[in-house]
Design a protein around this motif. Sequence first.
Motif, PDB file in Angstrom:
ATOM      1  N   HIS A  88      27.066  33.491  43.381  1.00 27.26           N
ATOM      2  CA  HIS A  88      28.525  33.277  42.778  1.00 27.26           C
ATOM      3  C   HIS A  88      28.460  32.614  41.668  1.00 27.26           C
ATOM      4  O   HIS A  88      28.067  31.627  41.315  1.00 27.26           O
ATOM      5  CB  HIS A  88      29.321  32.649  43.829  1.00 27.26           C
ATOM      6  N   GLU A 125      29.712  42.405  40.243  1.00 28.87           N
ATOM      7  CA  GLU A 125      31.037  42.432  40.938  1.00 28.87           C
ATOM      8  C   GLU A 125      31.916  41.320  40.301  1.00 28.87           C
ATOM      9  O   GLU A 125      31.281  40.271  39.827  1.00 28.87           O
ATOM     10  CB  GLU A 125      30.922  42.238  42.565  1.00 28.87           C
ATOM     11  N   ASP A 159      33.028  35.235  38.852  1.00 32.54           N
ATOM     12  CA  ASP A 159      34.430  34.635  39.057  1.00 32.54           C
ATOM     13  C   ASP A 159      35.062  34.304  38.132  1.00 32.54           C
ATOM     14  O   ASP A 159      34.885  33.522  37.479  1.00 32.54           O
ATOM     15  CB  ASP A 159      34.078  33.785  40.061  1.00 32.54           C
ATOM     16  N   TYR A 216      38.184  35.274  46.162  1.00 38.22           N
ATOM     17  CA  TYR A 216      36.884  34.920  46.596  1.00 38.22           C
ATOM     18  C   TYR A 216      36.226  35.145  48.104  1.00 38.22           C
ATOM     19  O   TYR A 216      35.294  35.596  48.281  1.00 38.22           O
ATOM     20  CB  TYR A 216      36.797  33.316  46.468  1.00 38.22           C
ATOM     21  N   HIS A 254      37.200  42.518  43.497  1.00 36.14           N
ATOM     22  CA  HIS A 254      37.806  41.614  44.618  1.00 36.14           C
ATOM     23  C   HIS A 254      38.779  40.867  44.158  1.00 36.14           C
ATOM     24  O   HIS A 254      38.768  40.173  43.139  1.00 36.14           O
ATOM     25  CB  HIS A 254      36.675  40.688  45.302  1.00 36.14           C
ATOM     26  N   VAL A 276      28.110  38.034  41.705  1.00 38.71           N
ATOM     27  CA  VAL A 276      29.638  37.817  41.904  1.00 38.71           C
ATOM     28  C   VAL A 276      30.230  37.112  40.670  1.00 38.71           C
ATOM     29  O   VAL A 276      30.043  35.986  40.659  1.00 38.71           O
ATOM     30  CB  VAL A 276      30.194  37.530  43.206  1.00 38.71           C
ATOM     31  N   ALA A 309      35.163  38.734  48.116  1.00 36.16           N
ATOM     32  CA  ALA A 309      33.940  38.988  47.712  1.00 36.16           C
ATOM     33  C   ALA A 309      32.605  38.269  48.545  1.00 36.16           C
ATOM     34  O   ALA A 309      31.695  38.748  48.416  1.00 36.16           O
ATOM     35  CB  ALA A 309      33.780  38.126  46.201  1.00 36.16           C
ATOM     36  N   CYS A 365      35.427  38.945  40.833  1.00 32.07           N
ATOM     37  CA  CYS A 365      36.636  38.335  41.510  1.00 32.07           C
ATOM     38  C   CYS A 365      37.506  37.421  40.997  1.00 32.07           C
ATOM     39  O   CYS A 365      37.256  36.991  39.888  1.00 32.07           O
ATOM     40  CB  CYS A 365      35.964  37.997  42.931  1.00 32.07           C
TER      41      CYS A 365
END
Lengths: 169, 114
Positions: free
Chosen positions: B13, B76, B47, B103, B100, B45, B106, B78
């Motif tokens: 993340h 990905e 963010d 959070y 996403h 991911v 995700a 988010c």
Amino acid sequence: MTLSRAPDGEADGSDSAEDAPVGAPVETRPPLIIEATPLGVRAALKEMRARFGSAITADGTLGMAETVLAEVLNNIVEHAYARDRDGPIELRLAREGVWLQVDVRDYGLPMPGESLPDGRMPGPDVLADDVPEGGFGWFLIRAFARNLDYTRKANQNRLTFSVPLSEEP
Amino acid sequence: MKLQSQLRGDAVHVVVDEERIDSAVAIRFKEAVREQAADGPARVVLDLRNVEFLDSSGLGAVVAVMKLIGAGRQLELCNLTPNVDKVFRLTRMDRVFTIHDTYESAFPERQTIA
């Protein structure tokens, strides 16, 4: 120094026209002179937010108008003033209702073919190894700007357009 | 370029702690995310909760990261703020990246713990 300004002129001419204004923007104050660097672009956008941001939108942002202006200015920095070329960018802004009228001039290389790129979207093949990551700029400009007009006169590029300060109806 | 990354289950993340991803920082952003994602889990991911503005250079940098992290791994996204979300959807990059809303979506396995 990334931004300079001639002495301030009069206040914004603001009326409530809802349609995209047609024709060249009215010049009510001296242009912002922007250094053709990424930080010069940042400074110009900050100034733009300060002048027009709270006028329309509740959150004080300019929405996609900031994106459009960023793409236009980045293109000048990266292409018109490519490599060892250097020079100023002159930016004139005026608000008419929800529309921001923009007049941008530079003294760099002309647009290829002295006309505006068509802004075709790169699409999902952007992930292929041989496809560059760029190509989104003119797509984003064409998605939001209206009355786009480009002229090349002597050594000057001039781009004028209108862009809404809010996408909400 | 400020990033905070943490391993969470099957993913790393990465929270971007910057307000803008524009041409002034795009290259540094690309390098920093690649560094954070190197040799990590298959799922990365990104963010973007703090990113209020992303221009085409920033979008290009996100696409570049996707290519750089290598085959068999996925990037990905988010927590997109409204204007950033608009840029991804208009350019159809929402078809290239899994996006996403939150959070929690995700990292769904964390909900079962709570």
